[in-house]
Design an enzyme around this catalytic site. Sequence first.
Site, mmCIF file in Angstrom:
data_model
loop_
_atom_site.group_PDB
_atom_site.id
_atom_site.type_symbol
_atom_site.label_atom_id
_atom_site.label_comp_id
_atom_site.label_asym_id
_atom_site.label_seq_id
_atom_site.Cartn_x
_atom_site.Cartn_y
_atom_site.Cartn_z
ATOM 1 N N CYS A 34 0.233 34.075 9.396
ATOM 2 C CA CYS A 34 0.362 35.098 10.727
ATOM 3 C C CYS A 34 0.894 34.265 12.182
ATOM 4 C CB CYS A 34 -0.858 35.812 11.641
ATOM 5 S SG CYS A 34 -0.520 36.942 9.850
ATOM 6 N N GLU A 54 0.673 -1.220 0.095
ATOM 7 C CA GLU A 54 -0.324 0.338 0.070
ATOM 8 C C GLU A 54 0.940 1.461 -0.100
ATOM 9 O OE1 GLU A 54 -2.992 -1.879 3.613
ATOM 10 O OE2 GLU A 54 -1.265 -0.118 3.810
HETATM 11 C C1 LIG Z 1 -0.427 6.147 5.410
HETATM 12 C C2 LIG Z 1 -0.856 4.334 5.276
HETATM 13 C C3 LIG Z 1 0.080 3.945 4.022
HETATM 14 C C4 LIG Z 1 0.734 4.764 3.278
HETATM 15 O O1 LIG Z 1 1.800 5.365 3.713
HETATM 16 P P1 LIG Z 1 3.333 5.858 2.713
HETATM 17 O O2 LIG Z 1 4.580 5.912 3.952
HETATM 18 O O3 LIG Z 1 2.955 6.586 2.382
HETATM 19 O O4 LIG Z 1 3.435 4.485 2.360
HETATM 20 C C5 LIG Z 1 -0.413 2.750 4.095
HETATM 21 N N1 LIG Z 1 -0.768 2.080 4.955
HETATM 22 C C6 LIG Z 1 -2.073 2.395 5.569
HETATM 23 C C7 LIG Z 1 -2.462 1.232 6.511
HETATM 24 C C8 LIG Z 1 -1.279 3.620 5.917
HETATM 25 O O5 LIG Z 1 -2.133 4.142 6.748
#
Ligand SMILES: *Cc1c(COP(=O)(O)O)cnc(C)c1O
Length: 407
Positions: free
Chosen positions: A328, A259
């Site tokens: 600000c 992911e």
């Molecule tokens: C934020 C997140 C990611 C992505 O992380 P990166 O460092 O942007 O690649 C993947 N999996 C989950 C569950 C996340 O919360």
Amino acid sequence: MNDSILQNIAQQEGGPTYIYDSAKIKQQFERLQNAFHGIKNLRINYACKALSNISVLSFMKSLGSGLDTVSIQEVKLGIKAGFEPKEIIYTPNGVCLDEIERVAKMGAQINIDSLSILEQFGTKHPEVPVCIRINPHVMAGGNSNISVGHIDSKFGISIHQIPHVLRIVENTNMTINGVHMHTGSDILDIEVFLYAAEILFDAALQFKDLEFLDFGSGFKVPYYEGDIETNIEELGEKLTERFHRFCTTYGSDLELAFEPGKFLVSEAGYFLTKVNAVKQTTSTVFAQVDSGFNHLLRPMLYGSHHEIRNISNPGGKERFYTVVGYICETDTFGNNRKIAEITEEDILVFKNAGAYCFTMANNYNSRYRPSEVLWHNNNALVIRKRENFEDLIHNQVMVDFKEKIGS
Ligand SMILES: *Cc1c(COP(=O)(O)O)cnc(C)c1O
């Protein structure tokens, strides 16, 4: 993206603007695919909290990506952008059962990260297969140290609680179809990642109905020349080999999922600002741009580094500047940066502005959020218009104090 393209877009937009280069996103997507070409069932689920514009999502869909989401609103954005619910994984943290049930009804893959929710969900919906998010308690502790015991993280179900998970599964008759981890920190050392993967493999063997293993993300991208980045190719080689061995032991060819957020979109993004004022003080020269942490929060929130270039004077003599905004509050983008000599009205570009930049923008100081442009096949496509005054007051309700209130 070259300077003249950026200059033209700055002119076209006439205010702070984010630009995303679709070719770079595609290049990163394919790089990840290639690194794991040995995996038969590879799934890349773009973590859309990094950059959630629906045109970016629909571009990801066209590349063959799935979607990783953390809220029901992100799930809805994904569906709006053309994803099938089954191409979406939903990984909430600290979200109420009711929202999780609604997402399950929409048909997205549920990923549960708490025992209490697992038990409640399994009791009510034993027929819905869910993934569980494991916290392997592994964190990179400096250079190639492995420190086990990242016990305070609010994410995931502790690896030590697997026996309790198994009991819930047995009691409710629910199905666990995936096991997931996402340590959340930048992977500087592949060995640490592989070490955590071993823990996930071990846990996975305890579940009989798995369809996939999800290794989350944490791929580090470079923020400046010479900066370290995750060696995706080496990780691909090592994890592929290990994953094949796991599948043999497990007795089934599972899907392997990632992911990535940052890895796919960080370097594709550029943020354009205009210099309002150059201000000499006793200790530095400030370049003040028409932006602030209302548009780009990361440097102030957690010290992220964004290279800053003056594209109006690219060949100019370099001098030291402190680049700040017009808010600000203290809003320092970069301290003591060597930048080609700046004159007022020059355009400064911030790099690595694709991930966690626009999505964290807000209206502080009652400023409009920036516009967004997708640079695609030599076209500057506006994918978000700049806000206007109507947008600012859209949901506000003005009370008429000339009328008698509350009587
Ligand atoms: C934020 C997140 C990611 C992505 O992380 P990166 O460092 O942007 O690649 C993947 N999996 C989950 C569950 C996340 O919360």
